[in-house]
Design an enzyme around this catalytic site. Structure first.
Site, short mmCIF file in Angstrom:
data_model
loop_
_atom_site.label_atom_id
_atom_site.label_comp_id
_atom_site.label_asym_id
_atom_site.label_seq_id
_atom_site.Cartn_x
_atom_site.Cartn_y
_atom_site.Cartn_z
N ASN A 109 1.20 -8.12 3.05
CA ASN A 109 1.78 -7.10 3.92
C ASN A 109 2.35 -6.01 3.01
O ASN A 109 3.40 -6.20 2.40
CB ASN A 109 2.89 -7.75 4.78
CG ASN A 109 3.67 -6.73 5.59
OD1 ASN A 109 3.29 -5.57 5.69
ND2 ASN A 109 4.77 -7.17 6.19
N LYS A 169 3.56 -3.21 3.75
CA LYS A 169 4.66 -2.46 4.37
C LYS A 169 4.47 -0.96 4.16
O LYS A 169 3.32 -0.50 4.14
CB LYS A 169 6.01 -2.97 3.83
CG LYS A 169 6.11 -4.51 3.97
CD LYS A 169 7.48 -5.05 3.74
CE LYS A 169 7.46 -6.57 3.93
NZ LYS A 169 8.75 -7.18 3.73
N HIS A 190 7.06 -8.75 13.22
CA HIS A 190 7.66 -8.83 11.88
C HIS A 190 9.16 -8.55 11.98
O HIS A 190 9.60 -7.74 12.80
CB HIS A 190 6.99 -7.82 10.94
CG HIS A 190 7.42 -8.03 9.53
ND1 HIS A 190 8.59 -7.53 9.03
CD2 HIS A 190 6.87 -8.76 8.53
CE1 HIS A 190 8.73 -7.92 7.77
NE2 HIS A 190 7.70 -8.68 7.44
N GLU A 235 11.11 -6.87 10.26
CA GLU A 235 11.54 -5.47 10.11
C GLU A 235 11.32 -4.69 11.41
O GLU A 235 12.08 -3.78 11.74
CB GLU A 235 10.80 -4.83 8.92
CG GLU A 235 11.39 -5.34 7.61
CD GLU A 235 10.40 -5.57 6.50
OE1 GLU A 235 9.30 -4.98 6.53
OE2 GLU A 235 10.71 -6.36 5.59
N GLU A 267 9.02 -16.71 8.86
CA GLU A 267 9.66 -15.88 7.84
C GLU A 267 11.17 -15.83 8.08
O GLU A 267 11.65 -14.98 8.86
CB GLU A 267 9.09 -14.46 7.88
CG GLU A 267 7.60 -14.38 7.64
CD GLU A 267 7.20 -13.00 7.15
OE1 GLU A 267 6.65 -12.91 6.05
OE2 GLU A 267 7.45 -12.01 7.86
N GLY A 315 12.29 -10.11 1.13
CA GLY A 315 12.63 -9.02 0.22
C GLY A 315 13.92 -9.22 -0.54
O GLY A 315 14.43 -8.31 -1.18
N SER A 375 9.84 -13.71 0.15
CA SER A 375 9.94 -13.81 -1.31
C SER A 375 9.00 -14.84 -1.92
O SER A 375 9.38 -15.56 -2.84
CB SER A 375 11.40 -14.07 -1.73
OG SER A 375 12.23 -13.00 -1.31
P1 PGA Z 1 8.60 -10.38 0.85
O1 PGA Z 1 8.16 -9.96 2.33
O2 PGA Z 1 7.49 -11.22 0.28
O3 PGA Z 1 8.77 -9.09 0.10
O4 PGA Z 1 9.88 -11.15 0.98
C1 PGA Z 1 7.53 -10.88 3.17
C2 PGA Z 1 7.28 -10.26 4.51
O5 PGA Z 1 8.11 -9.49 4.98
O6 PGA Z 1 6.22 -10.49 5.15
#
Ligand code: PGA
Length: 252
Positions: A11, A13, A97, A99, A169, A175, A215
């Site tokens: 992803n 983003k 997601h 976010e 997640e 992140g 992460s």
């Molecule tokens: P990240 O994001 O690997 O940077 O923690 C994962 C995600 O949001 O799908």
């Protein structure tokens, strides 16, 4: 060892440029050339979908979008329909997601409509669920997952569910550099599979691919991916670096 084919998705983003996106896609495609397992997908920002589709055409790398709207076409300024995404070469769309839930304010009901619209438009859906840190601390993790699953998958039958991948997640791990322990991930994944078994039947639950996200890095991927109910990963930050993303693909 389950019969499920592991699935690693990147992803990206709101990152990359027109040229860096194509470069990244090519590097991923080169790295997985000739390899049928695991399944691999990249999810670039909307403006680069067509260019990345060209870059991965004829390779094992599938294309996904990060979001879609619930209508097929019309006066919805700024939105992108599932039909546009399949036209651009997408096989997948991400829905729910964290976010989009917590930064953009999307509620369970809208996420459900996006899942239904994505499926109706011929897309496979990567449906993200996960608890906030305060919810985990308050011992509400399974209650939150249950609510998100019930709301998000409302109106689906087993045939619809067969086109859904669930990404667990935990929001506190996205992140942040903080990853769920393999035990925490396994417990949540087992809960999700059990819930899906109750709602859709044992064969659907057995076939369901459940990714872990939050992460995921080359140095923790193997420990997570060897858990019996962890079938893959949804990778954010590390998916922007081809060597890191390919190391996670290799761990699967
Ligand atoms: P990240 O994001 O690997 O940077 O923690 C994962 C995600 O949001 O799908």
């Amino acid at each position: 060892m389950s019969a499920r084919t592991p699935f690693i998705a990147g992803n990206w983003k709101m990152n990359t440029t027109a040229s860096s996106a194509v470069e990244l896609a090519r590097a991923v495609a080169d790295g997985v050339a000739g390899r049928p397992r695991p399944k691999v997908a990249v999810c670039p920002p909307f403006p680069w979908l067509a260019a990345v589709a060209d870059a991965v055409r004829g390779t094992p790398v599938a294309l996904g979008a990060q979001d879609c709207y619930v209508k097929e076409s019309g006066a919805f300024t700024g939105e992108v329909s599932p039909a546009m995404l399949t036209d651009a070469g997408c096989q997948y769309v991400i829905a729910g997601h964290s976010e989009r839930r917590h930064v953009l304010g999307e509620a369970d009901e809208l996420i459900n409509r996006k899942i239904l619209a994505g499926l109706a438009g011929g897309l496979d859906v990567i449906f993200c669920i996960g608890e906030l840190l305060e919810e985990r601390k308050a011992d509400q993790t399974t209650a939150v997952l249950e609510r998100q699953l019930a709301a998000g998958l409302k109106g689906l039958d087993a045939a619809g569910l067969a086109k859904v991948v669930i990404a667990y997640e935990p929001v506190w791990a996205i992140g942040t550099g903080e990853t769920a322990t393999p035990d925490q991930a396994q417990a949540a994944h087992a809960f999700v599979r059990q819930w899906v078994g109750n709602a859709f039947g044992a064969p659907a639950a057995e076939a369901l691919v459940i990714q872990y996200g939050g992460s995921v890095k080359p140095d923790n991927a193997a420990d997570l991916l060897t858990q019996p109910d962890v079938d893959g990963a949804l990778v954010g930050g590390a998916s922007l670096k081809p060597d890191q993303f390919l190391a996670i693909v290799n761990a699967a």
